[in-house]
Every structure is written in C-alpha cells, then in structure tokens.
Design a protein around this motif. Structure first.
Motif, mmCIF file in Angstrom:
data_model
loop_
_atom_site.group_PDB
_atom_site.id
_atom_site.type_symbol
_atom_site.label_atom_id
_atom_site.label_comp_id
_atom_site.label_asym_id
_atom_site.label_seq_id
_atom_site.Cartn_x
_atom_site.Cartn_y
_atom_site.Cartn_z
ATOM 1 N N ALA A 88 -40.298 44.244 25.273
ATOM 2 C CA ALA A 88 -40.456 44.541 24.139
ATOM 3 C C ALA A 88 -41.822 44.605 23.623
ATOM 4 C CB ALA A 88 -40.040 43.457 22.977
ATOM 5 N N TRP A 89 -42.983 43.900 24.161
ATOM 6 C CA TRP A 89 -44.342 44.050 24.081
ATOM 7 C C TRP A 89 -44.694 45.572 24.499
ATOM 8 C CZ3 TRP A 89 -48.377 44.557 27.649
ATOM 9 C CH2 TRP A 89 -49.468 44.423 26.857
ATOM 10 N N ALA A 90 -44.341 45.724 25.868
ATOM 11 C CA ALA A 90 -44.732 46.967 26.643
ATOM 12 C C ALA A 90 -44.366 48.287 25.761
ATOM 13 C CB ALA A 90 -44.210 47.092 27.943
ATOM 14 N N ARG A 91 -43.171 48.164 25.381
ATOM 15 C CA ARG A 91 -42.771 49.251 24.743
ATOM 16 C C ARG A 91 -43.299 49.486 23.169
ATOM 17 N NH1 ARG A 91 -40.833 54.075 23.769
ATOM 18 N NH2 ARG A 91 -39.439 54.370 21.846
ATOM 19 N N PHE A 92 -43.334 48.351 22.471
ATOM 20 C CA PHE A 92 -43.767 48.390 21.045
ATOM 21 C C PHE A 92 -45.296 48.663 21.036
ATOM 22 C CE2 PHE A 92 -45.079 46.169 16.968
ATOM 23 C CZ PHE A 92 -44.455 47.262 16.135
ATOM 24 N N THR A 93 -46.169 48.124 22.131
ATOM 25 C CA THR A 93 -47.570 48.285 21.928
ATOM 26 C C THR A 93 -47.969 49.983 22.329
ATOM 27 O OG1 THR A 93 -47.748 47.545 24.154
ATOM 28 C CG2 THR A 93 -48.412 46.032 22.193
ATOM 29 N N THR A 94 -46.926 50.681 22.886
ATOM 30 C CA THR A 94 -47.415 52.108 23.445
ATOM 31 C C THR A 94 -46.698 53.147 22.531
ATOM 32 O OG1 THR A 94 -45.866 51.690 25.085
ATOM 33 C CG2 THR A 94 -47.937 51.226 25.690
ATOM 34 N N LYS A 95 -45.958 52.419 21.651
ATOM 35 C CA LYS A 95 -44.908 53.354 21.172
ATOM 36 C C LYS A 95 -45.627 54.156 19.859
ATOM 37 C CE LYS A 95 -40.657 53.037 18.519
ATOM 38 N NZ LYS A 95 -39.711 52.303 17.777
ATOM 39 N N ASP A 96 -45.225 55.667 19.923
ATOM 40 C CA ASP A 96 -45.696 56.396 18.832
ATOM 41 C C ASP A 96 -44.857 56.233 17.586
ATOM 42 O OD1 ASP A 96 -47.704 57.639 19.878
ATOM 43 O OD2 ASP A 96 -46.595 59.955 20.225
ATOM 44 N N ILE A 97 -45.473 55.794 16.559
ATOM 45 C CA ILE A 97 -44.907 55.555 15.143
ATOM 46 C C ILE A 97 -44.692 56.993 14.336
ATOM 47 C CG2 ILE A 97 -44.955 53.902 13.046
ATOM 48 C CD1 ILE A 97 -44.694 52.280 15.877
ATOM 49 N N THR A 98 -43.719 57.426 14.548
ATOM 50 C CA THR A 98 -43.714 58.803 13.709
ATOM 51 C C THR A 98 -42.679 58.647 12.755
ATOM 52 O OG1 THR A 98 -41.932 59.190 15.345
ATOM 53 C CG2 THR A 98 -43.961 60.163 15.897
ATOM 54 N N VAL A 99 -42.383 57.291 12.262
ATOM 55 C CA VAL A 99 -41.615 57.358 10.930
ATOM 56 C C VAL A 99 -42.214 56.703 9.992
ATOM 57 C CG1 VAL A 99 -39.132 57.522 12.223
ATOM 58 C CG2 VAL A 99 -40.177 55.279 12.054
ATOM 59 N N LEU A 104 -58.953 67.434 19.428
ATOM 60 C CA LEU A 104 -57.659 66.437 19.229
ATOM 61 C C LEU A 104 -56.324 67.242 19.286
ATOM 62 C CD1 LEU A 104 -57.222 63.594 18.317
ATOM 63 C CD2 LEU A 104 -57.043 64.098 16.106
ATOM 64 N N THR A 105 -55.509 66.604 20.191
ATOM 65 C CA THR A 105 -54.451 67.591 20.256
ATOM 66 C C THR A 105 -53.079 66.516 20.368
ATOM 67 O OG1 THR A 105 -55.378 69.101 21.582
ATOM 68 C CG2 THR A 105 -53.253 69.048 21.951
ATOM 69 N N LYS A 106 -51.882 67.065 20.019
ATOM 70 C CA LYS A 106 -50.871 66.253 19.937
ATOM 71 C C LYS A 106 -49.711 67.368 20.297
ATOM 72 C CE LYS A 106 -48.167 62.760 19.958
ATOM 73 N NZ LYS A 106 -48.152 61.579 20.769
ATOM 74 N N ARG A 107 -49.175 66.903 21.532
ATOM 75 C CA ARG A 107 -47.805 67.477 21.724
ATOM 76 C C ARG A 107 -46.682 66.509 21.641
ATOM 77 N NH1 ARG A 107 -46.662 72.346 24.320
ATOM 78 N NH2 ARG A 107 -48.642 72.838 24.830
ATOM 79 N N TYR A 108 -45.641 66.635 21.000
ATOM 80 C CA TYR A 108 -44.651 65.704 20.910
ATOM 81 C C TYR A 108 -43.469 65.680 22.088
ATOM 82 C CZ TYR A 108 -45.650 64.429 15.901
ATOM 83 O OH TYR A 108 -46.174 63.679 14.849
ATOM 84 N N ARG A 109 -42.960 64.764 22.141
ATOM 85 C CA ARG A 109 -42.119 64.674 23.340
ATOM 86 C C ARG A 109 -41.235 65.666 23.633
ATOM 87 N NH1 ARG A 109 -39.121 59.068 24.557
ATOM 88 N NH2 ARG A 109 -39.255 59.024 22.375
ATOM 89 N N GLY A 110 -40.770 66.522 22.368
ATOM 90 C CA GLY A 110 -39.836 67.445 22.602
ATOM 91 C C GLY A 110 -40.394 68.786 22.974
ATOM 92 N N GLY A 111 -41.866 68.722 23.053
ATOM 93 C CA GLY A 111 -42.750 69.872 23.621
ATOM 94 C C GLY A 111 -43.279 70.544 22.341
ATOM 95 N N GLN A 112 -43.132 70.123 21.354
ATOM 96 C CA GLN A 112 -43.583 70.797 20.150
ATOM 97 C C GLN A 112 -45.233 70.537 20.030
ATOM 98 O OE1 GLN A 112 -42.242 72.608 17.346
ATOM 99 N NE2 GLN A 112 -44.188 72.597 16.191
ATOM 100 N N LEU A 113 -46.164 71.588 20.050
ATOM 101 C CA LEU A 113 -47.449 71.381 19.918
ATOM 102 C C LEU A 113 -47.826 71.206 18.491
ATOM 103 C CD1 LEU A 113 -49.941 71.158 21.540
ATOM 104 C CD2 LEU A 113 -50.253 73.762 21.247
ATOM 105 N N ALA A 114 -47.857 70.066 17.882
ATOM 106 C CA ALA A 114 -48.055 69.920 16.601
ATOM 107 C C ALA A 114 -49.748 69.985 15.915
ATOM 108 C CB ALA A 114 -47.527 68.679 16.310
ATOM 109 N N VAL A 115 -50.612 69.763 16.648
ATOM 110 C CA VAL A 115 -52.012 69.477 16.478
ATOM 111 C C VAL A 115 -52.595 70.330 18.009
ATOM 112 C CG1 VAL A 115 -54.162 68.585 15.881
ATOM 113 C CG2 VAL A 115 -51.991 67.980 14.857
ATOM 114 N N ASP A 116 -53.348 71.143 17.578
ATOM 115 C CA ASP A 116 -53.866 71.868 18.733
ATOM 116 C C ASP A 116 -55.480 71.971 18.712
ATOM 117 O OD1 ASP A 116 -54.348 73.491 20.924
ATOM 118 O OD2 ASP A 116 -53.147 75.499 19.927
ATOM 119 N N GLY A 117 -56.087 71.272 19.321
ATOM 120 C CA GLY A 117 -57.457 71.287 19.567
ATOM 121 C C GLY A 117 -58.349 71.215 18.349
ATOM 122 N N LEU A 118 -58.023 70.055 17.500
ATOM 123 C CA LEU A 118 -58.685 70.102 16.267
ATOM 124 C C LEU A 118 -60.192 69.235 16.167
ATOM 125 C CD1 LEU A 118 -58.031 70.178 13.085
ATOM 126 C CD2 LEU A 118 -57.170 67.667 13.299
#
Ligand SMILES: Nc1ncnc2c1ncn2[C@@H]1O[C@H](COP(=O)(O)OP(=O)(O)O)[C@@H](O)[C@H]1O
Ligand SMILES: [Mg+2]
Lengths: 295, 332
Positions: free
Chosen positions: A284-295, B30-44
């Motif tokens: 849980a720690w390994a997952r939570f500390t590296t997770k992207d919080i996108t919500v 600063l660049t972010k590519r989401y896991r789906g492959g979407q390039l959301a921010v590109d060299g900011l």
C-alpha cells in the motif's frame, strides 16, 4: 503579521511535533466514526448478539436443555442458556467469519479510495498531510475500527447474555471451572485476539484502497477477496496453502478458553496477521507514495 | 493570530530564496504524458514573479490543471523540473506546501461534516498548523469568505458558490505566500464571480502571489497583472498583461451608411481582414506610422458618409487571435 513577530515566540519543537502527528489521527478517527455508514455497521454488529440471544431463548423455551455438545450452530451456542457469558463467545464465533471482516473490509476499502472519489484526497495531500503520514493514520484508524467493532459485538453480547440468561462460573473447554471474574478477563482477551485477527485483512483492504479511485469498487473488491479466501480455506484440496490464508487461524481464539490456555495457534495467528500487515502495508505504501493523484 | 508553526517548520523558505530571486514559480521543460499516452503538458517554461496576480489562460484541455497538479506535487512530471517558492517540487512538498493555499478543479468537501468541521479536518492534515490556534483560524477563514453564518450547516446542503467559498476558506487557513486557484469562478453566477475577484484583489493587495487559471479571457484581463497563454499543452506567451495586449493591434471601426465604399477605401489603405456588419466596417488597426486622420480624410474624399470612426484598444483576445490565428473558442 510580520516575520519578526512569527519567529519571536520560542518554539519547543519536539513535543509539538508529536502532538501534531496525532492531530491527523484524531481527525481520521473523528471523520470515520462520524460517518453514518460506520455507525450503521456498528449498529448491525451490535444487533447480531441480541438476535442470537433472543433466538436461543425462544428455541429453548422454559426447559433449559443446554449443555456441552448440544446441537449445531456456532461454537458455544449450546452453553448460552446455562451461562449468559457464553453469548460473548458464541457471538464472536458467529461474526468473525463474515460480519466482522466484512465491516472491516468496507472501512478499509473505502479509506483511501473514498477520499479519492470524493476529491478530498487532493486537498489532504496539499495541506500537506504527507503521503506516508496519511496512510499510517488511515491504517491506524482502521485498526481502531477493528477493535471497536469487536468490542461492540462483545459488549452487546455481554449485555444481552446477562439480561436473557443466568451468569456465573464458567466451564472451560478443558472441563475445568473458573470464576465469573476470570471468565470476564478471558472474554476481554478473546475480544482482543479477535480484533488482532482482523489486522492482516485490514492491511489488505488498505492496499486495495490505494489501487482505485472508486470507493465502491475498493469496498466491493476487498469484500470479494474475503469471500474468495474463505471459500479457498474451506477446500480440502488446497490443504497445502491453508496455513498461509489470513482467516486460517481465526478460530484459534477458542484456545483462550482452555485451562491452561493453549497458545500455539494463537501465536501462529498473530504471526500470520503480522506477515499480512507487513506485506500489504508495504505494498500500500509503495503504491500510494508513487501514485499520480489525478482526481 | 500568531503562526509560529509555519515559521518554525520552514524558517528559510521564502519567495526570494532559490535560483531566481523574485520568482515564486519556475518550471523548466515541464512535461507530462499521461499513462494513456496523452501529452497534456509539453515543455513548459513558466516564470511567475513574486507579488503578481498571474493569469494562467487556456481553453479546456490545454493542460492548466495538469500543470497545477505537478506544481503541487500531486502528480510527477514525465520530464522537466518545477520550483515553487524557490524549492523543487515534489521533493520539498513538506516545507513548501504549508505556505501554499490551493483550489484545484473545484472544491471537494465532506458532505456529512459541517462547513466548520471541514476546515478543521483540512487544517488537522497540516502538521505545521498549530492546533491551539485552529479554532480561531477556522473562524477567521470562514469570516473572510462570508460563510460565518452558514458554518454550522452540513456541507452537502451548500450551494456550489458556498462550496467554492469554503474551498477558498481552506486555502486561507494560514497566511500564505502563494495561492493557486484553478478556475475559481467555474460554475458561479456573475455575483459569485465578482465576489471571488474582489477576494483575489484583496489577497493580492496583502502581498500574496496569486496564480489563477481560467479559460475566460475577460476574467484574466480584469484581475491579473501577468498572464501566460496555453494551448494544447504548450505555452504560447507569457508576460505582463499590458505588454501582451500591446503586442496585438487594436481594431478600427467605421460606422457609415455606405459600408461597401468604406471597405474599398480601407482596403486601398492596406487593411487586410475586413468585416462588414450592417453599417459597421471593421478591420485591424493600421500599422503604427499610418496617420489615422489620413484614413478618415480619404474616406470622406471618396464620398463615404462617416457617422463614427474609432480605434478600440487591443484586448487579450486580440493578442490570442494574433498568436494562434484562431479564435479563443472553448473546446470540449
Ligand atoms: N488523468 C488523466 N489521464 C489521461 N489524460 C488526462 C488526464 N487528465 C487530463 N488528461 C488530458 O490532458 C489534457 C490536459 O488536461 P487538463 O490539464 O485537465 O486541462 P485544463 O485544466 O486546461 O482543462 C487533456 O487533453 C485531458 O484530456
Ligand atoms: Mg482544468
């Protein structure tokens, strides 16, 4: 306010630090136990022993025909009519396989995922709660829930048992008699052992909770894992893996009602729970500390 | 109100430490590519000066929220670096974030808690927040956003505007060096928008740097001193708002009963993009150096009856159109 004003007050850092680390735990506990969902789970758990007690009372009618080895159902049920204290043991035996862990699964599964789906997780993290600190507080509050849930069952059983049946000296599984006071102490020990039995599964639930951003999905998955493992634990073909399944030694708490107390399986249960807590806690720690919080 | 905690936990952090004095937010590639492959921010490459009200402008889906999440350590950049208050994020989150108040993609509250208890909850999550001053700071924050009267009600009974204000109150629980507000007026009625703008101006007046994202041009023009424009994950331009709109030419509008003749004369004077709308003919203002009086005189000589003749100052929208060659339409 000026910077000078800020730094003018001397700060004794160490004790405050400790105090503030507890702040998030207190907040977790308050948030968990003020939820309608938590209270209704505890309500259901409190009702189970009362229902068992009433059912036993109705079934036995006026002729008390209890005694060792009388009939099926949860362990200790047959002795309840002779001694209300046995309702505590019967109720814990009845709720430990399903009701108690299900309640724990709901709380643990929802712990992180529920904050994610509500969006509050991002605000806790920018507060900044700290990911490790938040996860520890979450696990600690789930552990407190395990204990509270078990104590609710035990207390409700004790009250119902004392109201519906006579209470007195306790006949242990070994056949010896111990006083009512000592019986109460054993009941307390057993409640703690039952609560500890749930800690491994609680860690598993916490891990599942870090995998998804949907509280409902996490709760369902956690309870699903519980049911699956319970089924596996009952399949004789899988004998070899049984000692590694978290519910395998759950019923070892009955050994605390032997005279003298028999501790082997209880110790094995503790070890297994510690192993599960370590493995799934780390995951849980390994997952939570590296997770992207996108919500 | 004293806040020894923030000072004690991060005594040497401030907007003026780090590589670039006076820069509160600095990103490189600063660049972010989401896991789906979407390039959301590109060299900011973003630079937000201390004390500014910085408008982060871009249509929906242009990468504003993704950038803000990286600045606050919620997501890891795919590449590039971000410094906030002179320290690297997300590595320095523990010392930086207590000085940053944030509203990210709308408010999120515990519906079963009162407004007040929501703030207590968020404040408890901050290890640098002094529990002894918590009650007082919560009441101050509630006062500040005008929610004191509704503080005892459950948050689920709040209107969207009230939720937004409670979210702002959470961002104001401590004195902050930086406020990051992601589309703070989204979903609000005009009255609610005005209230938020007033609050932003107030906070900026107290010296807090405000980083404000929006997809609304006029909002940025009304409150921001600086702006950056994003489109499809890329930074198009950044700088003081006045300089940005000065870069674009204004529009010349002629009102006349003879629009066809007027358009012909204007075209002869080098006007390119001509729009005729009823009795109004408008075009890009002529280049500097062209005397507007000459244009008017030419119109009159050609027998065009001029009712009105004027140049509108360029807006940020004109700047945007000039930059992209397209309108600032909100996609998605
Ligand atoms: N969690 C996510 N996973 C994949 N793609 C995402 C995610 N969040 C946003 N995006 C995409 O990244 C782009 C930028 O989104 P966002 O940063 O939310 O833009 P804005 O805030 O400017 O509206 C969009 O194309 C969006 O679809
Ligand atoms: Mg957004």
């Amino acid at each position: 306010m000026s910077q000078a004003e800020l730094t003018a007050v001397p700060v004794s850092r160490a004790p405050r630090r400790a105090l503030w680390s507890l702040g998030i735990l207190r907040s977790e506990l308050a948030t968990t136990f003020r939820r309608w969902r938590t209270l209704s789970l505890l309500g259901v758990l409190a009702a189970v022993p009362v229902l068992i007690g009433i059912a036993v009372r109705i079934e036995t009618g006026d002729g008390a025909r209890g005694g060792p080895g009388g009939g099926g159902g949860p362990a200790f049920l047959s002795q309840v009519t002779n001694n209300g204290l046995f309702l505590v043991f019967a109720a814990l035996s009845a709720t430990l396989p399903v009701f108690l862990p299900m309640a724990v699964g709901v709380i643990a599964g929802d712990s992180v995922a529920g904050e994610a789906s509500g969006g509050t997780l991002r605000y806790l993290l920018v507060a900044p709660a700290g990911r490790t600190r938040l996860l520890l507080a979450k696990y600690a509050s789930v552990l407190v829930f395990c204990l509270v849930a078990t104590l609710v069952v035990a207390a409700s059983a004790l009250a119902a048992g004392a109201l519906l049946f006579p209470v007195g000296d306790v006949t242990t599984i070994s056949g010896t008699r111990i006083g009512f006071g000592e019986g109460l102490v054993r009941a307390g020990l057993i409640a703690v052992a039952v609560a500890v039995s749930l800690t491994g599964f609680a860690a598993l639930g916490l891990f599942v909770s870090t995998l998804t951003d949907s509280g409902i999905a996490a709760m369902a998955a956690t309870v699903g894992v519980l049911i699956t493992v319970q089924i596996l634990d009952a399949m004789p073909q899988l004998d070899a893996v049984h000692p590694y399944l978290f519910p395998h030694y759950w019923m070892s708490f009955t050994d605390l009602l032997r005279d003298p107390v028999y501790g082997d399986e209880v110790a094995r249960n503790l070890g297994l729970q510690a192993l599960y807590a370590a493995v799934f806690g780390s995951a849980a720690w390994a997952r939570f500390t590296t997770k992207d919080i996108t919500v | 109100m004293t806040d020894t905690a923030a000072a004690a936990a991060a005594p040497d952090t401030g907007p003026d430490t780090g590589p670039e004095p006076g820069t509160v937010i600095r990103t490189r590639g600063l660049t972010k590519r989401y896991r789906g492959g979407q390039l959301a921010v590109d060299g900011l490459d973003l630079a937000v000066p201390a004390g500014s009200v910085f408008g982060f402008l871009g249509p929906n889906g242009s990468g504003k929220t993704t950038t803000i999440r990286m600045l606050l350590g919620l997501i890891d950049p795919t590449s590039g670096t971000a410094h906030v208050l002179g320290r690297p994020m997300p590595a320095a989150a523990r010392t930086v974030l207590p000085q940053v108040g944030a509203l990210i993609e709308g408010p999120a509250l515990y519906g079963f808690l009162t407004g007040r208890d929501n703030l207590v909850r968020f404040d408890s999550a901050d290890p640098t927040a002094d529990p002894r001053t918590r009650r007082a700071r919560v009441e101050d924050a509630l006062d500040r956003v005008g929610l004191a009267a509704a503080a005892g009600r459950k948050a689920k009974a709040y209107s969207l505007g009230m939720k937004q204000r409670l979210g702002l109150a959470a961002a104001l629980l401590q004195p902050r060096s930086l406020l990051v507000l992601d589309e703070p007026t989204n979903g609000l009625d005009p009255q609610g928008m005005r209230e938020i703008r007033t609050l932003v101006r107030e906070l900026a007046g107290e010296g807090t740097t405000v980083f404000l994202s929006s997809h609304l041009l006029d909002e940025i023009e009304q409150v921001c001193t600086h702006a950056a424009v994003m489109a499809r994950g890329r930074l198009l331009v950044q700088g003081p708002v006045a300089a940005l709109s000065a870069g674009a030419r204004g529009r010349l509008t002629v009102t006349t009963p003879d629009p066809a003749d007027a358009a012909r004369v204007l075209a002869e004077h080098g006007a390119t993009v001509l729009v005729t709308d009823g009795d109004r003919v408008s075009t890009d203002a002529p280049q500097a150096g062209v005397e507007l009086g000459d244009v008017n005189a030419a119109l009159v000589r050609a027998g065009v009856r001029v009712r009105a003749f004027g140049v509108e100052r360029a807006s940020l929208e004109d700047a945007f159109v000039a930059l992209t060659g397209e309108g600032f339409d909100v996609a998605g």
